[in-house]
Design a protein around this motif. Structure first.
Motif, short mmCIF file in Angstrom:
data_model
loop_
_atom_site.label_atom_id
_atom_site.label_comp_id
_atom_site.label_asym_id
_atom_site.label_seq_id
_atom_site.Cartn_x
_atom_site.Cartn_y
_atom_site.Cartn_z
N GLN A 97 16.66 -57.24 72.04
CA GLN A 97 15.22 -57.13 71.88
C GLN A 97 14.62 -58.48 71.49
N GLU A 98 15.24 -59.18 70.54
CA GLU A 98 14.71 -60.47 70.08
C GLU A 98 14.79 -61.54 71.16
N LEU A 99 15.86 -61.52 71.92
CA LEU A 99 16.00 -62.52 73.00
C LEU A 99 14.90 -62.30 74.03
N ASN A 100 14.63 -61.06 74.34
CA ASN A 100 13.64 -60.78 75.37
C ASN A 100 12.21 -60.99 74.88
N ALA A 101 12.00 -60.83 73.56
CA ALA A 101 10.68 -61.07 73.01
C ALA A 101 10.40 -62.56 72.90
N ASN A 102 11.45 -63.37 72.72
CA ASN A 102 11.26 -64.79 72.44
C ASN A 102 11.34 -65.69 73.67
N LEU A 103 11.77 -65.16 74.77
CA LEU A 103 11.94 -66.02 75.94
C LEU A 103 11.08 -65.53 77.10
N ASN A 104 10.86 -66.44 78.05
CA ASN A 104 10.15 -66.10 79.29
C ASN A 104 10.78 -64.91 80.00
N GLY A 105 10.15 -64.51 81.08
CA GLY A 105 10.76 -63.51 81.93
C GLY A 105 10.21 -62.14 81.63
N GLU A 106 10.14 -61.35 82.66
CA GLU A 106 9.59 -60.02 82.50
C GLU A 106 10.56 -59.11 81.77
N ASP A 107 10.03 -58.16 81.07
CA ASP A 107 10.88 -57.13 80.49
C ASP A 107 11.49 -56.34 81.64
N SER A 108 12.72 -55.95 81.46
CA SER A 108 13.37 -55.16 82.49
C SER A 108 12.67 -53.81 82.61
N GLU A 109 12.68 -53.28 83.81
CA GLU A 109 12.07 -51.97 84.01
C GLU A 109 13.00 -50.85 83.50
N TYR A 110 14.27 -51.22 83.26
CA TYR A 110 15.21 -50.23 82.73
C TYR A 110 15.40 -50.46 81.24
N SER A 111 15.79 -49.42 80.54
CA SER A 111 16.13 -49.62 79.13
C SER A 111 17.47 -50.33 79.08
N PHE A 112 17.78 -50.92 77.91
CA PHE A 112 18.98 -51.74 77.76
C PHE A 112 20.22 -50.85 77.66
N VAL A 113 21.12 -50.98 78.61
CA VAL A 113 22.39 -50.26 78.59
C VAL A 113 23.49 -51.32 78.54
N PRO A 114 23.96 -51.65 77.34
CA PRO A 114 24.95 -52.73 77.25
C PRO A 114 26.21 -52.39 78.04
N HIS A 115 26.63 -53.33 78.91
CA HIS A 115 27.77 -53.02 79.78
C HIS A 115 28.43 -54.29 80.29
N ILE A 116 29.66 -54.13 80.74
CA ILE A 116 30.42 -55.21 81.39
C ILE A 116 30.76 -54.72 82.79
N THR A 117 30.13 -55.34 83.78
CA THR A 117 30.31 -54.87 85.17
C THR A 117 31.73 -55.14 85.66
N ILE A 118 32.32 -54.13 86.32
CA ILE A 118 33.65 -54.34 86.89
C ILE A 118 33.68 -54.06 88.40
N ALA A 119 32.60 -53.46 88.94
CA ALA A 119 32.55 -53.21 90.38
C ALA A 119 31.10 -53.12 90.81
N GLN A 120 30.77 -53.69 91.96
CA GLN A 120 29.41 -53.56 92.49
C GLN A 120 29.37 -53.81 93.99
N LYS A 121 28.23 -53.46 94.58
CA LYS A 121 28.02 -53.61 96.02
C LYS A 121 29.06 -52.83 96.84
N LEU A 122 29.45 -51.68 96.32
CA LEU A 122 30.37 -50.82 97.05
C LEU A 122 29.54 -49.88 97.92
N SER A 123 30.15 -49.43 99.02
CA SER A 123 29.50 -48.37 99.79
C SER A 123 29.57 -47.08 98.96
#
Lengths: 170, 170
Positions: A97-123
């Motif tokens: 929350q503090e990083l996003n309040a203090n820096l440029n850039g739009e707020d994400s349209e999604y709520s914050f779901v802390p995660h470590i991605t392990i797979a993406q762009k799969l069919s």
């Protein structure tokens, strides 16, 4: 230039994440396994010094905290990203929350779901197969986070660390 | 765990280096373009805190300095590495010397030739072709270095930044 803010988990958790990412994540070679605290945002050369000061301020304002990865999950149906779900502790929420309040850039349209991605762009079919087996494997890991990093993106899409910020240091 | 110390040049120079590395360097995906200050060395979990303190001491002891990449060169016949040759200024030499005096690891058997690798593991024939054309292109770049990074290596051979050290800060 495009910047982002992320936590790199311990080598142990990165090695585990990479064992999946190698096969299932086309971003495998662009950045080490990470938890994104702030998505890509633009900073000019004039803005960077000020942004670093704000990041130092946010880092000092927080102390090292426990981070727990406790299951394999997926963002489907929004997208086919499979990830290690990280417990949304008050410390992580506040840091985000503090990083996003203090820096440029739009707020994400999604709520914050802390995660470590392990797979993406799969069919859809791959996603269903891979998610089925990774979910069974699960993950159960706890560690202490004591720093985060500001990174910038190169033309090839890969990320270089610009600076490290240690939590709770003055 | 295996650690190393490196300088990441500016985005501009990294993008240029990557335009060559993409085709000619199998380490392209393992680490962003860099100038190695200290080759891979082992540190145990107990040793890391002390090593970080030493790196802080060395960083404070130096001020930001100009770094100039001024030609494309090759380590042949020792090996087939092609690189951007960086001017061996007293500042760089001193940084290299102090880092190697203060940290574990053997002294290199070679003298310090500051460089940014852009091609490696080529056959003799490829090396001769690629070196011929890259040498003609040359490089002429100057920038200010104000930081270096401590990195560690993951099981897949890639490198993650552990910490950033800014020169001349107390």
């Amino acid at each position: 230039m495009k910047y982002g803010v992320a936590i790199f988990p311990s080598k142990k958790l990165q090695d585990l994440a990479n064992s999946y990412r190698k096969r299932y994540d086309p971003h495998y070679a662009l950045i080490p396994p990470h938890l994104t605290l702030k998505n890509a945002f633009e900073l000019s050369e004039e803005e960077i010094k000020n942004a670093v000061e704000k990041l130092e301020f946010v880092a000092k304002n927080h102390t090292p905290f426990k981070m727990s990865a406790f299951k394999i999950s997926s963002f489907q149906p929004v997208n086919n990203v499979i990830y290690m779900k990280v417990e949304p502790t008050p410390e992580l929420e506040s840091l985000h929350q503090e990083l996003n309040a203090n820096l440029n850039g739009e707020d994400s349209e999604y709520s914050f779901v802390p995660h470590i991605t392990i797979a993406q762009k799969l069919s859809d079919e791959e996603h269903s197969d891979v998610y089925g087996s990774l979910r069974m494997l699960g993950v159960e890991h706890e560690e202490v986070v004591d720093r985060f990093h500001l990174l910038y993106q190169l033309e090839n899409g890969s990320w270089t660390v610009y600076e490290t910020f240690r939590l709770g240091e003055g």
